[in-house]
Motif scaffolding. Structure first.
Motif, PDB file in Angstrom:
ATOM      1  N   VAL A  81       0.842  -1.194   0.000  1.00 35.10           N
ATOM      2  CA  VAL A  81       0.000   0.000   0.000  1.00 35.10           C
ATOM      3  C   VAL A  81       0.882   1.250   0.000  1.00 35.10           C
ATOM      4  N   LYS A  82       1.912   1.254   0.827  1.00 36.67           N
ATOM      5  CA  LYS A  82       2.818   2.407   0.886  1.00 36.67           C
ATOM      6  C   LYS A  82       3.555   2.598  -0.438  1.00 36.67           C
ATOM      7  N   ARG A  83       3.945   1.493  -1.064  1.00 38.15           N
ATOM      8  CA  ARG A  83       4.651   1.583  -2.346  1.00 38.15           C
ATOM      9  C   ARG A  83       3.736   2.146  -3.428  1.00 38.15           C
ATOM     10  N   VAL A  84       2.513   1.661  -3.482  1.00 37.99           N
ATOM     11  CA  VAL A  84       1.557   2.168  -4.467  1.00 37.99           C
ATOM     12  C   VAL A  84       1.266   3.647  -4.210  1.00 37.99           C
ATOM     13  N   ALA A  85       1.126   4.008  -2.940  1.00 44.33           N
ATOM     14  CA  ALA A  85       0.880   5.413  -2.593  1.00 44.33           C
ATOM     15  C   ALA A  85       2.062   6.289  -3.016  1.00 44.33           C
ATOM     16  N   ARG A  86       3.277   5.794  -2.831  1.00 51.65           N
ATOM     17  CA  ARG A  86       4.460   6.557  -3.233  1.00 51.65           C
ATOM     18  C   ARG A  86       4.498   6.713  -4.745  1.00 51.65           C
ATOM     19  N   LEU A  87       4.186   5.639  -5.485  1.00 54.30           N
ATOM     20  CA  LEU A  87       4.165   5.716  -6.938  1.00 54.30           C
ATOM     21  C   LEU A  87       3.092   6.688  -7.437  1.00 54.30           C
ATOM     22  N   ALA A  88       1.977   6.754  -6.717  1.00 48.24           N
ATOM     23  CA  ALA A  88       0.887   7.662  -7.088  1.00 48.24           C
ATOM     24  C   ALA A  88       1.097   9.052  -6.506  1.00 48.24           C
ATOM     25  N   ARG A  89       2.187   9.228  -5.788  1.00 51.35           N
ATOM     26  CA  ARG A  89       2.520  10.499  -5.149  1.00 51.35           C
ATOM     27  C   ARG A  89       1.420  10.956  -4.195  1.00 51.35           C
ATOM     28  N   ILE A  90       0.959  10.000  -3.383  1.00 55.75           N
ATOM     29  CA  ILE A  90      -0.061  10.263  -2.372  1.00 55.75           C
ATOM     30  C   ILE A  90       0.565  10.034  -1.005  1.00 55.75           C
ATOM     31  N   LYS A  91       0.399  11.003  -0.122  1.00 57.08           N
ATOM     32  CA  LYS A  91       0.927  10.859   1.230  1.00 57.08           C
ATOM     33  C   LYS A  91      -0.072  10.042   2.048  1.00 57.08           C
ATOM     34  N   VAL A  92       0.416   8.927   2.615  1.00 57.18           N
ATOM     35  CA  VAL A  92      -0.447   8.018   3.375  1.00 57.18           C
ATOM     36  C   VAL A  92       0.186   7.799   4.748  1.00 57.18           C
ATOM     37  N   SER A  93      -0.607   8.020   5.779  1.00 56.88           N
ATOM     38  CA  SER A  93      -0.110   7.781   7.132  1.00 56.88           C
ATOM     39  C   SER A  93      -0.142   6.282   7.430  1.00 56.88           C
ATOM     40  N   GLU A  94       0.498   5.896   8.515  1.00 55.40           N
ATOM     41  CA  GLU A  94       0.527   4.482   8.903  1.00 55.40           C
ATOM     42  C   GLU A  94      -0.887   3.968   9.175  1.00 55.40           C
ATOM     43  N   GLU A  95      -1.691   4.791   9.825  1.00 55.60           N
ATOM     44  CA  GLU A  95      -3.082   4.406  10.136  1.00 55.60           C
ATOM     45  C   GLU A  95      -3.891   4.220   8.848  1.00 55.60           C
ATOM     46  N   ASP A  96      -3.726   5.155   7.893  1.00 59.78           N
ATOM     47  CA  ASP A  96      -4.443   5.041   6.625  1.00 59.78           C
ATOM     48  C   ASP A  96      -3.971   3.831   5.824  1.00 59.78           C
ATOM     49  N   ALA A  97      -2.673   3.541   5.875  1.00 64.56           N
ATOM     50  CA  ALA A  97      -2.137   2.390   5.150  1.00 64.56           C
ATOM     51  C   ALA A  97      -2.740   1.099   5.677  1.00 64.56           C
ATOM     52  N   THR A  98      -2.891   1.005   6.997  1.00 63.49           N
ATOM     53  CA  THR A  98      -3.502  -0.188   7.598  1.00 63.49           C
ATOM     54  C   THR A  98      -4.952  -0.331   7.157  1.00 63.49           C
ATOM     55  N   ARG A  99      -5.684   0.778   7.168  1.00 61.62           N
ATOM     56  CA  ARG A  99      -7.093   0.757   6.743  1.00 61.62           C
ATOM     57  C   ARG A  99      -7.206   0.396   5.269  1.00 61.62           C
ATOM     58  N   MET A 100      -6.346   0.992   4.446  1.00 63.01           N
ATOM     59  CA  MET A 100      -6.397   0.735   3.004  1.00 63.01           C
ATOM     60  C   MET A 100      -6.012  -0.695   2.665  1.00 63.01           C
ATOM     61  N   THR A 101      -5.185  -1.318   3.491  1.00 66.16           N
ATOM     62  CA  THR A 101      -4.822  -2.711   3.260  1.00 66.16           C
ATOM     63  C   THR A 101      -6.069  -3.583   3.268  1.00 66.16           C
ATOM     64  N   GLY A 102      -6.925  -3.386   4.252  1.00 64.85           N
ATOM     65  CA  GLY A 102      -8.176  -4.149   4.323  1.00 64.85           C
ATOM     66  C   GLY A 102      -9.097  -3.849   3.156  1.00 64.85           C
ATOM     67  N   GLU A 103      -9.182  -2.572   2.784  1.00 63.50           N
ATOM     68  CA  GLU A 103     -10.061  -2.185   1.681  1.00 63.50           C
ATOM     69  C   GLU A 103      -9.576  -2.771   0.351  1.00 63.50           C
ATOM     70  N   LEU A 104      -8.268  -2.689   0.107  1.00 61.95           N
ATOM     71  CA  LEU A 104      -7.736  -3.239  -1.139  1.00 61.95           C
ATOM     72  C   LEU A 104      -7.873  -4.752  -1.195  1.00 61.95           C
ATOM     73  N   ASN A 105      -7.693  -5.424  -0.074  1.00 58.83           N
ATOM     74  CA  ASN A 105      -7.886  -6.879  -0.053  1.00 58.83           C
ATOM     75  C   ASN A 105      -9.341  -7.238  -0.339  1.00 58.83           C
ATOM     76  N   ALA A 106     -10.281  -6.427   0.158  1.00 60.20           N
ATOM     77  CA  ALA A 106     -11.698  -6.677  -0.125  1.00 60.20           C
ATOM     78  C   ALA A 106     -11.986  -6.489  -1.614  1.00 60.20           C
ATOM     79  N   ILE A 107     -11.401  -5.455  -2.216  1.00 61.03           N
ATOM     80  CA  ILE A 107     -11.597  -5.212  -3.646  1.00 61.03           C
ATOM     81  C   ILE A 107     -11.020  -6.363  -4.466  1.00 61.03           C
TER      82      ILE A 107
END
Length: 95
Positions: free
Chosen positions: A8-34
């Protein structure tokens, strides 16, 4: 396929999006659901199903594929300092 926080952090870096640790954890669950939903779509049998552009039958609007000058030559050369027969005239630069 499973996504972890490093991905998630790598994808966010490639997309030039700043993601906090808390958001990365939340997005991990969301991306796995998708991705889980996409895996379910892979199980659907689509043999014999024709590709379509819409759920409603319709024909595409098409224009005639003809070559024209656009009827804009006068407008294009209107502000040119010098023009002749719809061509821009420029000073000679090569001897």
């Amino acid at each position: 396929m499973s996504v972890d926080t490093d991905t998630v952090k790598r994808v966010a870096r490639l997309a030039r999006i700043k993601v906090s640790e808390e958001d990365a954890t939340r997005m991990t669950g969301e991306l796995n659901a998708i991705l889980g939903f996409v895996e379910q779509l892979d199980e659907v049998n689509i043999d014999g199903v024709e590709p379509m552009t819409s759920v409603v039958e319709q024909t595409m609007k098409k224009r005639v594929d003809g070559i024209t000058d656009g009827n804009k030559a006068d407008d294009i050369t209107l502000n040119a300092p010098a023009s002749e027969d719809h061509f821009f005239m420029v000073p000679k630069v090569v001897e």
